[in-house]
Motif scaffolding. Structure first.
Motif, short mmCIF file in Angstrom:
data_model
loop_
_atom_site.label_atom_id
_atom_site.label_comp_id
_atom_site.label_asym_id
_atom_site.label_seq_id
_atom_site.Cartn_x
_atom_site.Cartn_y
_atom_site.Cartn_z
N PRO A 110 0.82 -1.21 0.00
CA PRO A 110 0.00 0.00 0.00
C PRO A 110 0.85 1.26 0.00
O PRO A 110 1.97 1.28 0.52
CB PRO A 110 -0.83 -0.12 1.28
CG PRO A 110 -0.06 -1.07 2.15
CD PRO A 110 0.65 -2.01 1.22
N LEU A 111 0.30 2.33 -0.56
CA LEU A 111 1.03 3.57 -0.79
C LEU A 111 0.56 4.69 0.13
O LEU A 111 -0.63 4.86 0.36
CB LEU A 111 0.84 4.03 -2.24
CG LEU A 111 1.17 3.03 -3.34
CD1 LEU A 111 0.69 3.56 -4.69
CD2 LEU A 111 2.66 2.74 -3.37
N ILE A 112 1.53 5.46 0.62
CA ILE A 112 1.27 6.74 1.27
C ILE A 112 2.09 7.78 0.52
O ILE A 112 3.29 7.58 0.30
CB ILE A 112 1.67 6.75 2.76
CG1 ILE A 112 0.95 5.65 3.53
CG2 ILE A 112 1.39 8.11 3.39
CD1 ILE A 112 1.42 5.51 4.98
N ARG B 17 -9.56 4.92 -2.44
CA ARG B 17 -9.43 3.48 -2.26
C ARG B 17 -8.08 2.90 -2.68
O ARG B 17 -7.78 1.75 -2.34
CB ARG B 17 -10.54 2.75 -3.02
CG ARG B 17 -10.59 3.05 -4.50
CD ARG B 17 -11.80 2.40 -5.16
NE ARG B 17 -11.75 0.96 -5.07
CZ ARG B 17 -11.19 0.18 -6.00
NH1 ARG B 17 -10.64 0.71 -7.07
NH2 ARG B 17 -11.20 -1.13 -5.86
N GLU B 18 -7.24 3.65 -3.42
CA GLU B 18 -6.02 3.07 -3.95
C GLU B 18 -4.73 3.66 -3.37
O GLU B 18 -3.66 3.07 -3.54
CB GLU B 18 -5.99 3.24 -5.47
CG GLU B 18 -7.12 2.51 -6.16
CD GLU B 18 -7.27 2.86 -7.63
OE1 GLU B 18 -7.95 2.11 -8.36
OE2 GLU B 18 -6.69 3.89 -8.05
N ILE B 19 -4.82 4.79 -2.71
CA ILE B 19 -3.63 5.44 -2.17
C ILE B 19 -4.04 6.33 -1.01
O ILE B 19 -5.16 6.85 -0.98
CB ILE B 19 -2.91 6.27 -3.26
CG1 ILE B 19 -1.52 6.71 -2.79
CG2 ILE B 19 -3.74 7.46 -3.69
CD1 ILE B 19 -0.67 7.33 -3.89
N ALA C 132 -0.94 8.37 11.51
CA ALA C 132 -2.28 7.83 11.69
C ALA C 132 -2.51 6.65 10.75
O ALA C 132 -3.09 5.63 11.14
CB ALA C 132 -3.32 8.91 11.44
N ALA C 133 -2.03 6.76 9.52
CA ALA C 133 -2.18 5.65 8.58
C ALA C 133 -1.38 4.44 9.03
O ALA C 133 -1.85 3.30 8.97
CB ALA C 133 -1.75 6.09 7.18
N LEU C 134 -0.18 4.68 9.51
CA LEU C 134 0.69 3.57 9.92
C LEU C 134 0.19 2.89 11.19
O LEU C 134 0.29 1.67 11.33
CB LEU C 134 2.12 4.09 10.15
CG LEU C 134 2.85 4.61 8.91
CD1 LEU C 134 4.17 5.24 9.31
CD2 LEU C 134 3.08 3.49 7.91
N ALA D 75 -7.31 -5.08 7.54
CA ALA D 75 -8.16 -5.36 6.38
C ALA D 75 -8.19 -4.18 5.42
O ALA D 75 -8.17 -4.37 4.18
CB ALA D 75 -9.57 -5.71 6.84
N ALA D 76 -8.22 -2.96 5.95
CA ALA D 76 -8.22 -1.77 5.11
C ALA D 76 -6.89 -1.61 4.40
O ALA D 76 -6.83 -1.21 3.23
CB ALA D 76 -8.54 -0.54 5.94
N ARG D 77 -5.80 -1.92 5.09
CA ARG D 77 -4.47 -1.84 4.48
C ARG D 77 -4.37 -2.80 3.29
O ARG D 77 -3.90 -2.43 2.21
CB ARG D 77 -3.40 -2.17 5.51
CG ARG D 77 -1.97 -1.92 5.04
CD ARG D 77 -0.97 -2.46 6.05
NE ARG D 77 -0.93 -3.92 6.03
CZ ARG D 77 -0.21 -4.63 5.16
NH1 ARG D 77 0.54 -4.02 4.25
NH2 ARG D 77 -0.22 -5.95 5.20
N ARG D 78 -4.82 -4.02 3.49
CA ARG D 78 -4.75 -5.01 2.42
C ARG D 78 -5.68 -4.64 1.26
O ARG D 78 -5.35 -4.87 0.09
CB ARG D 78 -5.11 -6.39 2.97
CG ARG D 78 -4.07 -6.96 3.91
CD ARG D 78 -4.51 -8.32 4.44
NE ARG D 78 -3.50 -8.90 5.31
CZ ARG D 78 -2.51 -9.67 4.89
NH1 ARG D 78 -2.42 -9.96 3.58
NH2 ARG D 78 -1.64 -10.17 5.73
N SER D 79 -6.83 -4.09 1.57
CA SER D 79 -7.78 -3.70 0.53
C SER D 79 -7.20 -2.60 -0.35
O SER D 79 -7.31 -2.64 -1.59
CB SER D 79 -9.09 -3.23 1.16
OG SER D 79 -9.99 -2.76 0.17
#
Length: 202
Positions: free
Chosen positions: A112-114, A129-131, A142-144, A150-154
């Motif tokens: 996944p991308l930040i 939904r993609e980045i 906060a993202a990390l 499940a959201a990270r994998r999605s």
């Protein structure tokens, strides 16, 4: 903040504000970033204990004594990372629509991308939904820290699907070929008109 157990490899471009220390998980201690500019490495390393050591690399040495991993090693590096943090150089931000190849490489590996925000990024990946787009260190953290697995994998899966559907080397080659054909056809159409103008002028 939890004590970091690794060191972030990243490049900080220009005035971007999302550079920050992170605390990866024990099982996946690296968050993949770019580590290519000496000044950025010094800024990044200053956040971390043991900063006189350096990550292992099989790549050629750079002017500062650090090394870069060769492209053949990139897939394993990205695949072993929980996230890839993309911090864009100032000149690329000014240009707009100037993505780093690491966005496509990492996404293709299912990582996944930040990223920071810049003009055009929303045309490459859907921020919903993609980045993950971040403007502050707090948003990166906060993202990390807070995003459910499940959201990270999605997000990773959606970005990978987007890259394979639109952003492979074959797609870019086809686009280039189409632009060249269009330019050739336009030139062919303009030649008769130019000839008429020369005759009239003479």
């Amino acid at each position: 903040m939890p004590r970091p157990i690794g060191r972030c490899r990243h490049r900080r471009g220009g005035t971007s504000a999302i550079s920050a220390p992170i605390a990866p998980t024990a099982s996946r201690p690296w968050t993949a970033c770019c580590w290519s500019r000496p000044a950025a490495r010094r800024r990044c390393a200053s956040w971390w204990p043991g900063r006189n050591t350096r990550p292992k690399s099989t790549g050629p040495p750079m002017s500062s004594g650090w090394s870069m991993s060769p492209p053949a090693d990139h897939p394993a590096f990205y695949a072993a990372s929980r996230y890839t943090l993309n911090v864009t150089r100032a000149d690329m931000i000014r240009a707009g629509y100037s993505p780093s190849v690491r966005l496509f490489e990492a996404a293709a590996c299912g990582t996944p991308l930040i990223s920071d925000r810049w003009e055009g990024i929303g045309t490459l990946f859907d921020p919903r939904r993609e980045i993950t787009l971040a403007e502050t260190p707090e948003q990166v953290l906060a993202a990390l820290r807070d995003r459910p697995e499940a959201a990270r994998r999605s997000q990773a899966s959606a970005a990978r699907e987007r890259v394979l559907a639109e952003h492979t080397a074959a797609h870019r080659a086809a686009e280039l070929e189409a632009h060249l054909i269009e330019a050739r056809e336009r030139k062919t159409q303009l030649q008769p008109a130019a000839a008429v103008r020369r005759l009239v002028g003479s």
